[in-house]
Design an enzyme around this catalytic site. Structure first.
Site, PDB file in Angstrom:
ATOM      1  N   ARG A  32       0.825  -1.217   0.000  1.00  0.00           N
ATOM      2  CA  ARG A  32       0.000   0.000   0.000  1.00  0.00           C
ATOM      3  C   ARG A  32       0.853   1.259   0.000  1.00  0.00           C
ATOM      4  O   ARG A  32       0.411   2.309  -0.440  1.00  0.00           O
ATOM      5  CB  ARG A  32      -0.928   0.016   1.229  1.00  0.00           C
ATOM      6  N   ASN A  85       2.786 -13.002   0.831  1.00  0.00           N
ATOM      7  CA  ASN A  85       3.467 -12.614   2.075  1.00  0.00           C
ATOM      8  C   ASN A  85       2.709 -11.549   2.857  1.00  0.00           C
ATOM      9  O   ASN A  85       2.776 -11.521   4.085  1.00  0.00           O
ATOM     10  CB  ASN A  85       4.869 -12.105   1.702  1.00  0.00           C
ATOM     11  N   TYR A 151      -5.316 -13.955  15.202  1.00  0.00           N
ATOM     12  CA  TYR A 151      -4.125 -14.028  14.332  1.00  0.00           C
ATOM     13  C   TYR A 151      -3.793 -15.494  14.072  1.00  0.00           C
ATOM     14  O   TYR A 151      -3.566 -15.893  12.925  1.00  0.00           O
ATOM     15  CB  TYR A 151      -2.933 -13.292  14.963  1.00  0.00           C
ATOM     16  N   LYS A 155      -3.673 -17.789  10.494  1.00  0.00           N
ATOM     17  CA  LYS A 155      -2.522 -18.546  10.000  1.00  0.00           C
ATOM     18  C   LYS A 155      -2.849 -20.044   9.915  1.00  0.00           C
ATOM     19  O   LYS A 155      -2.308 -20.742   9.065  1.00  0.00           O
ATOM     20  CB  LYS A 155      -1.288 -18.260  10.860  1.00  0.00           C
ATOM     21  N   PRO A 181       7.470 -19.188   9.674  1.00  0.00           N
ATOM     22  CA  PRO A 181       8.524 -18.709  10.559  1.00  0.00           C
ATOM     23  C   PRO A 181       8.060 -18.584  12.013  1.00  0.00           C
ATOM     24  O   PRO A 181       6.881 -18.335  12.285  1.00  0.00           O
ATOM     25  CB  PRO A 181       8.848 -17.309  10.009  1.00  0.00           C
TER      26      PRO A 181
HETATM   27  P1  NDP Z   1       5.989  -6.305   8.137  1.00  0.00           P
HETATM   28  O1  NDP Z   1       4.992  -5.551   8.930  1.00  0.00           O
HETATM   29  O2  NDP Z   1       7.413  -5.901   8.216  1.00  0.00           O
HETATM   30  O3  NDP Z   1       5.536  -6.362   6.613  1.00  0.00           O
HETATM   31  C1  NDP Z   1       4.199  -6.636   6.271  1.00  0.00           C
HETATM   32  C2  NDP Z   1       3.968  -6.344   4.805  1.00  0.00           C
HETATM   33  O4  NDP Z   1       2.603  -6.667   4.492  1.00  0.00           O
HETATM   34  C3  NDP Z   1       4.193  -4.888   4.463  1.00  0.00           C
HETATM   35  O5  NDP Z   1       4.894  -4.805   3.253  1.00  0.00           O
HETATM   36  C4  NDP Z   1       2.785  -4.351   4.294  1.00  0.00           C
HETATM   37  O6  NDP Z   1       2.774  -3.348   3.275  1.00  0.00           O
HETATM   38  C5  NDP Z   1       2.033  -5.573   3.790  1.00  0.00           C
HETATM   39  N1  NDP Z   1       0.608  -5.459   4.044  1.00  0.00           N
HETATM   40  C6  NDP Z   1      -0.022  -5.446   5.238  1.00  0.00           C
HETATM   41  N2  NDP Z   1      -1.330  -5.234   5.071  1.00  0.00           N
HETATM   42  C7  NDP Z   1      -1.532  -5.105   3.732  1.00  0.00           C
HETATM   43  C8  NDP Z   1      -2.671  -4.850   2.931  1.00  0.00           C
HETATM   44  N3  NDP Z   1      -3.898  -4.704   3.472  1.00  0.00           N
HETATM   45  N4  NDP Z   1      -2.526  -4.749   1.599  1.00  0.00           N
HETATM   46  C9  NDP Z   1      -1.311  -4.901   1.047  1.00  0.00           C
HETATM   47  N5  NDP Z   1      -0.189  -5.156   1.729  1.00  0.00           N
HETATM   48  C10 NDP Z   1      -0.304  -5.251   3.068  1.00  0.00           C
HETATM   49  O7  NDP Z   1       5.828  -7.831   8.651  1.00  0.00           O
HETATM   50  P2  NDP Z   1       6.579  -9.192   8.227  1.00  0.00           P
HETATM   51  O8  NDP Z   1       7.506  -8.985   7.120  1.00  0.00           O
HETATM   52  O9  NDP Z   1       7.071  -9.785   9.476  1.00  0.00           O
HETATM   53  O10 NDP Z   1       5.315 -10.039   7.780  1.00  0.00           O
HETATM   54  C11 NDP Z   1       5.208 -10.653   6.513  1.00  0.00           C
HETATM   55  C12 NDP Z   1       4.419 -11.935   6.657  1.00  0.00           C
HETATM   56  O11 NDP Z   1       5.128 -12.815   7.523  1.00  0.00           O
HETATM   57  C13 NDP Z   1       3.035 -11.763   7.276  1.00  0.00           C
HETATM   58  O12 NDP Z   1       2.126 -12.593   6.596  1.00  0.00           O
HETATM   59  C14 NDP Z   1       3.234 -12.253   8.716  1.00  0.00           C
HETATM   60  O13 NDP Z   1       2.046 -12.738   9.271  1.00  0.00           O
HETATM   61  C15 NDP Z   1       4.247 -13.356   8.495  1.00  0.00           C
HETATM   62  N6  NDP Z   1       5.014 -13.773   9.645  1.00  0.00           N
HETATM   63  C16 NDP Z   1       5.776 -12.858  10.343  1.00  0.00           C
HETATM   64  C17 NDP Z   1       6.507 -13.283  11.436  1.00  0.00           C
HETATM   65  C18 NDP Z   1       7.305 -12.342  12.280  1.00  0.00           C
HETATM   66  O14 NDP Z   1       7.660 -12.725  13.427  1.00  0.00           O
HETATM   67  N7  NDP Z   1       7.632 -11.147  11.815  1.00  0.00           N
HETATM   68  C19 NDP Z   1       6.522 -14.718  11.828  1.00  0.00           C
HETATM   69  C20 NDP Z   1       5.698 -15.547  11.046  1.00  0.00           C
HETATM   70  C21 NDP Z   1       4.995 -15.094   9.975  1.00  0.00           C
HETATM   71  P3  NDP Z   1       1.987  -1.943   3.355  1.00  0.00           P
HETATM   72  O15 NDP Z   1       1.881  -1.582   4.797  1.00  0.00           O
HETATM   73  O16 NDP Z   1       2.830  -1.015   2.553  1.00  0.00           O
HETATM   74  O17 NDP Z   1       0.688  -2.250   2.708  1.00  0.00           O
HETATM   75  C1  8X3 Z   2       4.393 -14.225  13.820  1.00  0.00           C
HETATM   76  C2  8X3 Z   2       5.110 -14.968  14.879  1.00  0.00           C
HETATM   77  O1  8X3 Z   2       4.875 -15.953  17.189  1.00  0.00           O
HETATM   78  O2  8X3 Z   2       4.252 -13.642  16.926  1.00  0.00           O
HETATM   79  O3  8X3 Z   2       3.571 -15.033  13.062  1.00  0.00           O
HETATM   80  O4  8X3 Z   2       2.863 -15.363  16.046  1.00  0.00           O
HETATM   81  S1  8X3 Z   2       4.235 -14.987  16.319  1.00  0.00           S
END
Ligand code: NDP
Ligand code: 8X3
Length: 251
Positions: A32, A85, A151, A155, A181
């Site tokens: 976004r 992602n 959440y 997942k 992850p």
């Molecule tokens: P970040 O918050 O760093 O990145 C999230 C990304 O998702 C951003 O680029 C954001 O872009 C995008 N996003 C969120 N909402 C929207 C939307 N409505 N439309 C389009 N894009 C969207 O988090 P992570 O990189 O950590 O997360 C990435 C994925 O990994 C997620 O699915 C998360 O659930 C998963 N994950 C993360 C973990 C962690 O510990 N960090 C562990 C396990 C899984 P923008 O805001 O510009 O739209």
């Molecule tokens: C993100 C990792 O452990 O916060 O999915 O749910 S945790």
């Protein structure tokens, strides 16, 4: 080769985009925040001499998803790798105190958004009888933890949909991988705690969390295996984390 990565403005999506650019892929990056996508495009095109297309849309809005993806020129619709992602957690509180707006954001982004994008891109892959869909799930889709309720449920849905995609796309030769992850230090906790940076930083204190680059490397690995090999499901944890709730913190 073309990779389409959703949620590329930060964290795992940005690192995965860089990994694929380094590997010579053309990229379609989405999110976004237009200015961050533009910065990413300029950086990757300069550093790796690859073509990068940016698409600014909210995955929660099916009309926006469809309009943006369908306007890609036919050559760019030959997507080899889709990384679903984009996702987020909002809040960490008992189910009985849940905030409806937070629930809607998580369900609409993590489940419906992933579906909207896949519904457009998977048929492109079917035409070419090849492609690889990588869904970013979570340890939260394998184990529920206290206050993680909705959440975790989103997942678990990604876990189910990853299997469902593998079944439904089997005859097309399309590979489907889920990567789950544990704790990765990105903007994730800043978003979860609605901008409370101190609370977010505390999540990763006292141990070495995963980096976004660690997950990018895993996405790269699974997609570079020979065509007859599919990693169906991969759980990746920091060495200091044994389960969703068991972390060896040295504070
Ligand atoms: P970040 O918050 O760093 O990145 C999230 C990304 O998702 C951003 O680029 C954001 O872009 C995008 N996003 C969120 N909402 C929207 C939307 N409505 N439309 C389009 N894009 C969207 O988090 P992570 O990189 O950590 O997360 C990435 C994925 O990994 C997620 O699915 C998360 O659930 C998963 N994950 C993360 C973990 C962690 O510990 N960090 C562990 C396990 C899984 P923008 O805001 O510009 O739209
Ligand atoms: C993100 C990792 O452990 O916060 O999915 O749910 S945790």
């Amino acid at each position: 080769m073309i990779a389409l990565i959703t949620g590329a403005t930060a964290g795992i999506g940005a690192a995965t985009s860089e990994r694929f650019a380094q590997g010579g892929y053309k990229l379609i990056v989405t999110g976004r925040r237009a200015s961050l996508l533009e910065e990413l495009k300029v950086k990757l095109e300069k550093r790796y001499d690859v073509q990068v297309k940016t698409l600014v849309f909210d995955v929660r809005k099916p009309d926006e998803v469809e309009k943006n993806l369908s306007q890609l020129p036919p050559d760019w619709q030959k997507v080899d790798v889709l990384v679903n992602n984009a996702g987020l957690a909002v809040g960490l509180s008992p189910l009985q105190e849940g905030i409806l707006e937070d629930w809607e954001r998580m369900i609409d982004t993590n489940v419906k958004g992933l579906l909207y994008v896949t519904r457009i891109v998977a048929p492109w892959m079917e035409v070419h009888k090849k492609g690889h869909i990588v869904n970013i799930g979570s340890i939260a889709g394998k184990e529920v933890y206290p206050n993680g309720n909705v959440y975790c449920a989103t997942k678990y849905a990604v876990d189910a949909l990853s299997k469902a995609m593998r079944y439904d796309l089997l005859s097309s030769g399309i590979r489907v991988t889920q990567i789950c992850p544990g704790m990765v230090e990105t903007e994730f906790s800043q978003v979860r705690f609605k901008g409370d940076l101190q609370r977010a930083a505390n999540v990763y204190k006292g141990f070495v969390p995963l980096s976004a680059g660690d997950i990018a490397e895993a996405v790269w690995y699974v997609t570079q295996l020979p065509a007859h090999v599919t990693v169906s499901d991969m759980v990746i944890m920091p060495t200091a984390q044994a389960s969703a709730t068991l972390v060896n913190k040295q504070l």
